[in-house]
Design a protein around this motif. Structure first.
Motif, PDB file in Angstrom:
ATOM      1  N   CYS A 189      55.324  13.970  20.085  1.00 47.33           N
ATOM      2  CA  CYS A 189      55.452  12.925  21.102  1.00 47.33           C
ATOM      3  C   CYS A 189      56.899  12.618  21.414  1.00 47.33           C
ATOM      4  CB  CYS A 189      54.725  11.654  20.663  1.00 47.33           C
ATOM      5  SG  CYS A 189      55.622  10.625  19.499  1.00 47.33           S
ATOM      6  N   LEU A 190      57.078  12.025  22.559  1.00 45.44           N
ATOM      7  CA  LEU A 190      58.362  11.497  23.007  1.00 45.44           C
ATOM      8  C   LEU A 190      58.342   9.998  22.707  1.00 45.44           C
ATOM      9  CD1 LEU A 190      61.044  11.868  24.617  1.00 45.44           C
ATOM     10  CD2 LEU A 190      59.695  11.452  26.691  1.00 45.44           C
ATOM     11  N   PHE A 191      59.315   9.515  21.938  1.00 46.92           N
ATOM     12  CA  PHE A 191      59.293   8.134  21.464  1.00 46.92           C
ATOM     13  C   PHE A 191      60.367   7.302  22.155  1.00 46.92           C
ATOM     14  CE2 PHE A 191      60.607   5.135  17.878  1.00 46.92           C
ATOM     15  CZ  PHE A 191      59.681   4.167  18.248  1.00 46.92           C
ATOM     16  N   TYR A 192      59.925   6.225  22.782  1.00 50.47           N
ATOM     17  CA  TYR A 192      60.832   5.239  23.381  1.00 50.47           C
ATOM     18  C   TYR A 192      60.673   3.926  22.619  1.00 50.47           C
ATOM     19  CZ  TYR A 192      61.509   8.308  27.443  1.00 50.47           C
ATOM     20  OH  TYR A 192      61.841   9.357  28.276  1.00 50.47           O
ATOM     21  N   GLY A 193      61.523   3.739  21.602  1.00 51.73           N
ATOM     22  CA  GLY A 193      61.352   2.613  20.693  1.00 51.73           C
ATOM     23  C   GLY A 193      61.699   1.258  21.261  1.00 51.73           C
ATOM     24  N   HIS A 194      62.514   1.216  22.316  1.00 53.70           N
ATOM     25  CA  HIS A 194      62.873  -0.080  22.904  1.00 53.70           C
ATOM     26  C   HIS A 194      61.839  -0.543  23.935  1.00 53.70           C
ATOM     27  CE1 HIS A 194      66.819  -0.341  20.979  1.00 53.70           C
ATOM     28  NE2 HIS A 194      67.001   0.945  21.287  1.00 53.70           N
ATOM     29  N   ALA A 243      64.278   1.099  11.772  1.00 60.30           N
ATOM     30  CA  ALA A 243      63.728  -0.072  12.464  1.00 60.30           C
ATOM     31  C   ALA A 243      64.840  -0.923  13.058  1.00 60.30           C
ATOM     32  CB  ALA A 243      62.884  -0.893  11.494  1.00 60.30           C
ATOM     33  N   ARG A 244      65.909  -1.079  12.311  1.00 60.64           N
ATOM     34  CA  ARG A 244      67.034  -1.890  12.790  1.00 60.64           C
ATOM     35  C   ARG A 244      67.641  -1.288  14.057  1.00 60.64           C
ATOM     36  NH1 ARG A 244      69.612  -1.889   8.447  1.00 60.64           N
ATOM     37  NH2 ARG A 244      69.225  -3.961   7.569  1.00 60.64           N
ATOM     38  N   SER A 245      67.585   0.030  14.181  1.00 60.58           N
ATOM     39  CA  SER A 245      68.166   0.675  15.358  1.00 60.58           C
ATOM     40  C   SER A 245      67.417   0.308  16.633  1.00 60.58           C
ATOM     41  CB  SER A 245      68.172   2.202  15.183  1.00 60.58           C
ATOM     42  OG  SER A 245      66.854   2.738  15.270  1.00 60.58           O
ATOM     43  N   PHE A 246      66.200  -0.242  16.482  1.00 60.29           N
ATOM     44  CA  PHE A 246      65.431  -0.708  17.637  1.00 60.29           C
ATOM     45  C   PHE A 246      65.383  -2.235  17.686  1.00 60.29           C
ATOM     46  CE2 PHE A 246      63.758   3.564  16.731  1.00 60.29           C
ATOM     47  CZ  PHE A 246      64.015   4.156  17.958  1.00 60.29           C
ATOM     48  N   ILE A 269      53.460  10.260  24.870  1.00 59.13           N
ATOM     49  CA  ILE A 269      54.597   9.338  24.888  1.00 59.13           C
ATOM     50  C   ILE A 269      54.201   8.114  24.078  1.00 59.13           C
ATOM     51  CG2 ILE A 269      56.119   7.930  26.333  1.00 59.13           C
ATOM     52  CD1 ILE A 269      54.936   9.854  28.684  1.00 59.13           C
ATOM     53  N   CYS A 270      55.069   7.694  23.176  1.00 60.51           N
ATOM     54  CA  CYS A 270      54.873   6.415  22.480  1.00 60.51           C
ATOM     55  C   CYS A 270      55.912   5.460  23.040  1.00 60.51           C
ATOM     56  CB  CYS A 270      55.044   6.597  20.973  1.00 60.51           C
ATOM     57  SG  CYS A 270      54.650   5.118  20.014  1.00 60.51           S
ATOM     58  N   PHE A 271      55.445   4.429  23.742  1.00 58.89           N
ATOM     59  CA  PHE A 271      56.358   3.576  24.495  1.00 58.89           C
ATOM     60  C   PHE A 271      56.415   2.184  23.867  1.00 58.89           C
ATOM     61  CE2 PHE A 271      57.736   0.854  28.002  1.00 58.89           C
ATOM     62  CZ  PHE A 271      58.841   1.580  28.464  1.00 58.89           C
ATOM     63  N   GLY A 272      57.616   1.802  23.432  1.00 60.04           N
ATOM     64  CA  GLY A 272      57.811   0.521  22.766  1.00 60.04           C
ATOM     65  C   GLY A 272      57.710   0.684  21.259  1.00 60.04           C
ATOM     66  N   PHE A 273      58.282  -0.261  20.516  1.00 56.25           N
ATOM     67  CA  PHE A 273      58.244  -0.189  19.059  1.00 56.25           C
ATOM     68  C   PHE A 273      56.803  -0.418  18.616  1.00 56.25           C
ATOM     69  CE2 PHE A 273      58.869  -1.434  14.664  1.00 56.25           C
ATOM     70  CZ  PHE A 273      59.843  -0.531  14.253  1.00 56.25           C
ATOM     71  N   PRO A 274      56.173   0.581  18.003  1.00 56.50           N
ATOM     72  CA  PRO A 274      54.726   0.528  17.805  1.00 56.50           C
ATOM     73  C   PRO A 274      54.341   0.115  16.396  1.00 56.50           C
ATOM     74  CG  PRO A 274      55.482   2.726  17.372  1.00 56.50           C
ATOM     75  CD  PRO A 274      56.724   1.889  17.605  1.00 56.50           C
TER      76      PRO A 274
END
Length: 601
Positions: free
Chosen positions: A328-333, A563-566, A308-313
């Motif tokens: 991975c499962l990505f949670y950009g917010h 990037a803007r989407s996050f 899991i990648c959590f947060g904009f990395p």
């Protein structure tokens, strides 16, 4: 104040880790590959721009062992890291082309007469058709395992002088480059930093010819070569002591500004968590190497599973998780709603290897809910890896919620922007500790170059006092910017909606760090601010001097809409505060704001 386009940042620094991109247009030109920018690049951030001395070494190797017209090479300190690159390239090209990708290994010549303490180096070159260079570059950038420019200098001269030779016996190569056994070996008498030592041989008397074959100059022995390279005989003892002091600082058992002898003699105090020691700290050639190898180790320990990648990395963390292993499962917010979704998935039976996150994140400086993440990890059996680079362990303590804490020592820990380094810290209280320790003890390979370790240790001696100064300066400058109607938003942990989460991690004397980002109401205003701000400008952060960049343009130029989407503004300007006089910095920021006002009118 402004450094010329393409010059090293800091100026007049042979091994600078940043490069001057002094205008907004120069940053766009760099991303577009425009010749007026690229032709002036003397250096760059080392994982994105291969240092000229490494380029020269690669050309030298290809000219000897390949086809200079049609092939290129990527260089690593060990056969293990070279094989990662080789495997990645082969996985991306047609099967019939795979035999064209090969590894050439180099070992110290028997004529080095290294004795018991002299520095030597192994080297592995992955040679491939030039058309595959973009694939090899991904490994160089994402894994962070490539050789450093100082090692490159050493190896180039050693190769030219005959003290570094091709290893023609595969058995010998494998045995010499066998991985070191765990963190305690830093202090041992074995190989140093992936820097294999040849068996001891009788030393020559001063001035006595000791090597006349294999290209080694008559009348010139290895001790003379070392003396010419380092100015004095840099030994494994000096480098191991430097590494030991660095590891003590990172473990938190050494918290004062002290010189090397005192750092080694001072009795250890309690570190970041009870029971931690310097043996729980592993050093890597870069922060990204620490992340890459932590992910590799977790897969070795638990099997290949999604992470899991959590947060904009930071961009390469996400790329590592996507390109190596099952994805991975990505949670950009990185929001509470994202955690709700993750918890729902876990309740429905989905399982993961690990969760990677940053505290705080880059460039929005938001802090994840590590308490809730830790609880989910304990309940549903996944590891937590936290990147603490932005704020560092003197400001916040994230280790109590993590299995592994990673950091780029290139940044504020060093400060001087002239050496790369990274670390991974194991939490002795978490469920995977014993298993991870066994894996690291079996597989860990110390490839951190001796000379880089010495520079990093020297740079980090005043780490504590620098952090205090930079914290204070950042709070004052961000307060000034926050009060300006010309600024759309100031991203800083103190002003973030996630401040309560950050404050829950703060140490008693911890601050909010030295990094902040600002956004404006138009692109024209952002350009006016950046171009007018009288500070050094280029990639990286955590420098002893204030450094600025249009970060999103540099990190995400090909994916700005993504990037803007996050909620990451493409026109964002990121600033890393330095040690300058705060009143002087205020004046510089005020002049930049005046330019914003003129652009608005």
């Amino acid at each position: 104040m402004l450094q010329a386009l393409g010059g090293p940042v800091p100026p007049n620094t042979d091994h600078a880790v940043s490069v001057s991109l002094p205008t907004w247009r120069a940053n766009v030109g760099y991303e577009e590959g425009e010749d007026w920018v690229i032709s002036k690049m003397q250096c760059g951030y080392p994982r994105f721009f291969v240092h000229p001395v490494i380029q020269k070494l690669a050309r030298e190797i290809v000219s000897r062992f390949g086809d200079s017209e049609q092939e290129a090479a990527t260089l690593f300190a060990s056969i293990k890291t070279a094989r990662i690159c080789h495997s990645f390239i082969v996985s991306k090209i047609p099967v019939e082309q795979s035999q064209k990708v090969r590894i050439v290994n180099f070992i110290p010549s028997p004529h080095t007469e290294a004795g018991s303490t002299a520095i030597t180096s192994t080297l592995s070159a992955v040679i491939y058709p030039t058309e595959f260079a973009p694939i090899a570059k991904q490994v160089w950038q994402h894994s962070g395992n490539g050789i450093s420019s100082r090692r490159g200098e050493f190896c180039l001269r050693a190769l030219q002088d005959g003290f570094l030779v091709e290893d023609k016996g595969s058995g010998a190569s494998e045995s010499i480059q066998r991985p070191c056994k765990g963190p305690r070996r830093y202090q041992g008498r074995g190989s140093l930093s992936g820097v294999a030592r040849t068996p001891s041989t009788p030393s020559s008397s001063a001035g006595t010819p000791s090597a006349t074959a294999n290209g080694v100059e008559d009348g010139r022995d290895y001790s003379q070569f070392i003396e010419e390279r380092f100015g004095r005989n840099l030994s494994t003892l000096h480098a191991n002591q430097a590494k030991d002091a660095v590891r003590r600082r990172i473990a938190g058992v050494l918290t004062a500004d002290v010189e090397l002898p005192e750092a080694l003699e001072t009795a250890s105090s309690e570190g970041r968590v009870a029971g931690i020691s310097e043996d729980d700290v592993l050093l890597y050639p870069s922060g990204m190497s620490a992340i890459f190898n932590s992910h590799q180790t977790l897969m070795n320990a638990r099997g290949p599973m999604k992470s899991i990648c959590f947060g904009f990395p930071y961009t390469d963390t996400l790329k590592i998780l996507q390109k190596w292993g099952p994805g991975c499962l990505f949670y950009g917010h990185g929001s509470s709603e994202d955690l709700d979704d993750l918890e729902s998935r876990l309740k429905n039976g989905e399982r993961f290897l690990s969760l990677f996150t940053e505290a705080p994140g880059n460039p929005l400086l938001r802090t994840p809910d590590l308490v809730r993440i830790r609880a989910l990890a304990d309940q549903y059996d996944f590891a937590v890896v936290v990147d603490e680079t932005i704020s560092n362990f003197l400001n916040i303590n994230v280790l109590r919620y993590a299995d592994i804490v990673v950091s780029s020592l290139t940044k504020i820990f060093s400060g001087d922007s002239n050496v790369m380094g990274g670390s991974a810290v194991l939490n002795p209280h978490e469920q995977y500790y014993r298993h991870l320790k066994e894996i690291f003890n079996r597989d860990f390979e110390d490839i951190y170059w001796a000379e880089d370790a010495v520079f990093l240790e020297r740079n980090s001696r005043d780490f504590v006092s620098r952090i205090d100064k930079i914290n204070s300066t950042s709070e004052e400058i961000t307060a000034m910017l926050k009060a300006s109607p010309l600024i759309k938003d100031v991203h800083y942990p103190k002003y973030s909606p996630t401040r309560p989460l950050y404050d829950s991690l703060r140490n008693p004397n911890g601050g909010y760090g030295g990094l902040f980002s600002v956004t404006f109401y138009s692109t024209e205003e952002a350009i006016a601010f950046y171009d007018t701000l009288e500070v050094l400008k280029g990639p990286s952060l955590g420098t002893n001097f204030t450094l600025s960049s249009p970060y999103v343009l540099l990190a995400h130029y090909g994916e700005l809409d993504w990037a803007r989407s996050f909620n990451v503004d493409p026109d964002l300007v990121r600033i890393s505060a330095g040690l300058e006089d705060v009143s002087d910095l205020r004046s510089r920021f005020e002049r930049a704001l005046d330019a914003v006002e003129k652009a608005r009118k």
